[in-house]
Write a protein that holds these residues in place. Structure first.
Motif, mmCIF file in Angstrom:
data_model
loop_
_atom_site.group_PDB
_atom_site.id
_atom_site.type_symbol
_atom_site.label_atom_id
_atom_site.label_comp_id
_atom_site.label_asym_id
_atom_site.label_seq_id
_atom_site.Cartn_x
_atom_site.Cartn_y
_atom_site.Cartn_z
ATOM 1 N N ASP A 1 5.316 -12.239 32.019
ATOM 2 C CA ASP A 1 6.561 -13.168 31.800
ATOM 3 C C ASP A 1 7.453 -12.236 31.884
ATOM 4 O OD1 ASP A 1 8.302 -15.376 31.592
ATOM 5 O OD2 ASP A 1 8.075 -15.243 29.434
ATOM 6 N N HIS B 1 8.652 -13.643 36.569
ATOM 7 C CA HIS B 1 9.328 -13.721 37.334
ATOM 8 C C HIS B 1 10.128 -12.840 38.016
ATOM 9 C CE1 HIS B 1 9.998 -17.738 34.795
ATOM 10 N NE2 HIS B 1 9.500 -16.987 33.993
ATOM 11 N N HIS C 1 0.984 -15.424 34.874
ATOM 12 C CA HIS C 1 3.276 -16.425 34.128
ATOM 13 C C HIS C 1 3.962 -14.386 34.158
ATOM 14 C CE1 HIS C 1 6.383 -18.753 33.443
ATOM 15 N NE2 HIS C 1 6.820 -18.050 32.691
ATOM 16 N N HIS D 1 2.537 -20.034 27.365
ATOM 17 C CA HIS D 1 2.966 -20.144 26.501
ATOM 18 C C HIS D 1 2.639 -21.122 25.629
ATOM 19 C CE1 HIS D 1 6.234 -17.360 28.130
ATOM 20 N NE2 HIS D 1 7.558 -18.118 28.566
HETATM 21 FE FE FE Z 1 8.201 -16.707 32.216
#
Ligand code: FE
Ligand code: GUN
Length: 440
Positions: A332, A79, A77, A281
């Motif tokens: 993340d 971005h 995960h 999460h």
């Molecule tokens: Fe995220």
């Protein structure tokens, strides 16, 4: 196109996980790769060569000497458009951080020259990490996200790349106009992705993934359409779930009929059977939500550094391991500032110790083996047979030179791995393979 040799043998100190509890250490061993797949680890060169149908003199053996060879790491995960501002805005919590830092920045990716520069920087830097596979969010913009997919493909990564969907609670500069507009943009993304696949301009290792940002950003109408699309076209889904308490309260205000947060995804058919999903999460998942995750075979991307930075909390990973959930690790970026999955392993262990000491003394801290498993085989399972060196798995590997950590202290292979996990910046990345193909 240049022919890539994916039948070869790597020699070195080989380490891999076969379960959360068991790591295998093979000192001075031969890792056999045939057509991009692992064919086992052998102590002698003769035994290694015997497993291959090719003539021995035609099979190259790369000698990595005293270096370590481990499975490529999996970032479940992150971005990509947040990479440019990693390490900034860390005094904020999730919802404020999204509104003041993240959304205005992501709006800039409507400008393709900005996206091109930013994604070049991202991919260039990710090449130098031990990560070989990733599940990555782009932005709402199809063109910029396709560019990201192409760049990841050119660099040799295996990846799921998602055009983000957002049709509510975002600034006008980022918000898609309606559920229909958002869905249409995703269809456009998928069509162009398929075209680039057909032209060989994106490799089959890089695939699109349905990416509703999270429930506050997506209307039920949009969720329903996206869920149907994922089911019909056999696409995977990535999103966020139960990250912070404030976010969960917001979801219950927006969707009062949902029994709990995960129920919103379930209503759209995104919590398993037949759709495979990864949810980032799950810090505050209720027992019902955990049961749903388990029954749906949903992957949980544990992002300990992000959960710390945004003061979201500590995910009860020991409970999830006991439940037998599918677990992987995520950086993340840019909730997390580090791009290293080794660092995520160390962070996961550290926060699990705080959870044990401060929250629940029945939940023992994670071990190194469990953290290494999550960062390789645990997350790798989302990609298929990925993340270990057992027979039949894709040969994704990284070669690490830890001579910078040499000291008078006598260290076996297990200790050397442990030090790399805690101090990855002291180990140099020498080579990187995905499906047997050397990409660095
Ligand atoms: Fe995220
Ligand atoms: N929830 C919705 N969007 C985001 C994001 O970009 N980062 C994190 N950490 N959580 C989110």
């Amino acid at each position: 196109m240049e022919e890539k040799n994916t039948t070869h043998i790597l020699y070195g100190n080989i380490v891999y996980a076969v379960s959360p509890e068991k790591l295998v250490f093979s000192e001075g061993a031969y890792l056999v790769c045939e057509n991009g797949k692992c064919r086992g680890v052998y102590d002698s060169r003769e035994d290694a060569l015997r497993t291959l149908s090719a003539q021995p003199e035609k099979v190259p053996v790369t000698d990595f000497g005293d270096r370590l060879i481990v499975p490529g790491l999996v970032d479940l995960h992150l971005h990509a458009p947040q990479y440019a501002y990693r390490g900034l805005g860390m005094d904020l919590e999730l919802v404020e951080w999204l509104n003041t830092v993240t959304f205005p920045e992501e709006a800039k990716y409507g400008e393709i020259t900005y996206a091109a520069q930013a994604y070049d920087d991202f991919v260039t830097d990710m090449k130098q990490t031990a990560t070989t596979r990733m599940c990555v969010f782009g932005t709402v913009h199809p063109e910029a996200t396709l560019l990201l997919a192409r760049k990841l493909s050119e660099a040799g990564f295996g990846a799921y790349v998602g055009k983000v969907n957002m049709d509510r609670n975002a600034p006008d500069s980022l918000c898609e106009e309606s559920a229909t507009a958002s869905f249409t943009a995703t269809m456009d993304y998928l069509r162009k992705f398929a075209f680039l696949h057909s032209q060989g301009r994106i490799s089959e290792r890089v695939q699109p993934i349905i990416t509703p940002r999270f429930i506050p950003s997506c209307t039920p109408e949009l969720m329903e359409d996206l869920g149907e699309l994922a089911t019909q076209q056999n696409l995977k889904v990535q999103s966020h779930l139960s990250e912070s308490k404030k976010e969960i309260e917001w979801v219950s205000e927006l969707e009062p009929d949902a029994a709990f947060y995960g129920d919103c995804y379930a209503k759209a058919g995104m919590m398993g059977n037949p759709v495979t999903s990864v949810m980032a999460h799950c810090v505050w998942s209720s027992p019902e939500e955990i049961r749903m995750i388990k029954e749906g075979g949903v992957f949980v991307a544990h992002c300990p550094q992000s959960n710390t930075n945004l003061a979201s909390g500590i995910a009860p990973i020991r409970c999830y391991l006991k439940e037998g959930l599918h677990l992987g690790l995520g950086t993340d970026i840019a909730g997390g500032f580090s791009r290293s999955i080794f660092r995520a392993m160390a962070d996961a262990i550290q926060v699990s110790k705080l959870y044990y000491r401060l929250v629940d003394q029945d939940q023992k801290p994670l071990t190194l083996s469990e953290a290494f498993y999550m960062g390789t085989l645990g997350g790798g399972a989302f990609f298929g047979k990925v993340g270990t060196f057992l027979d039949g798995y894709d040969l994704d590997a990284v070669v690490l030179d830890d001579s910078g950590l040499d000291s008078v202290f006598d260290m076996d292979l297990a200790k050397r791995l442990e030090r790399i996990v805690y101090m990855p910046e002291s180990a140099a990345l020498c080579a990187k393979y995905v499906q047997g193909e050397r990409i660095l």
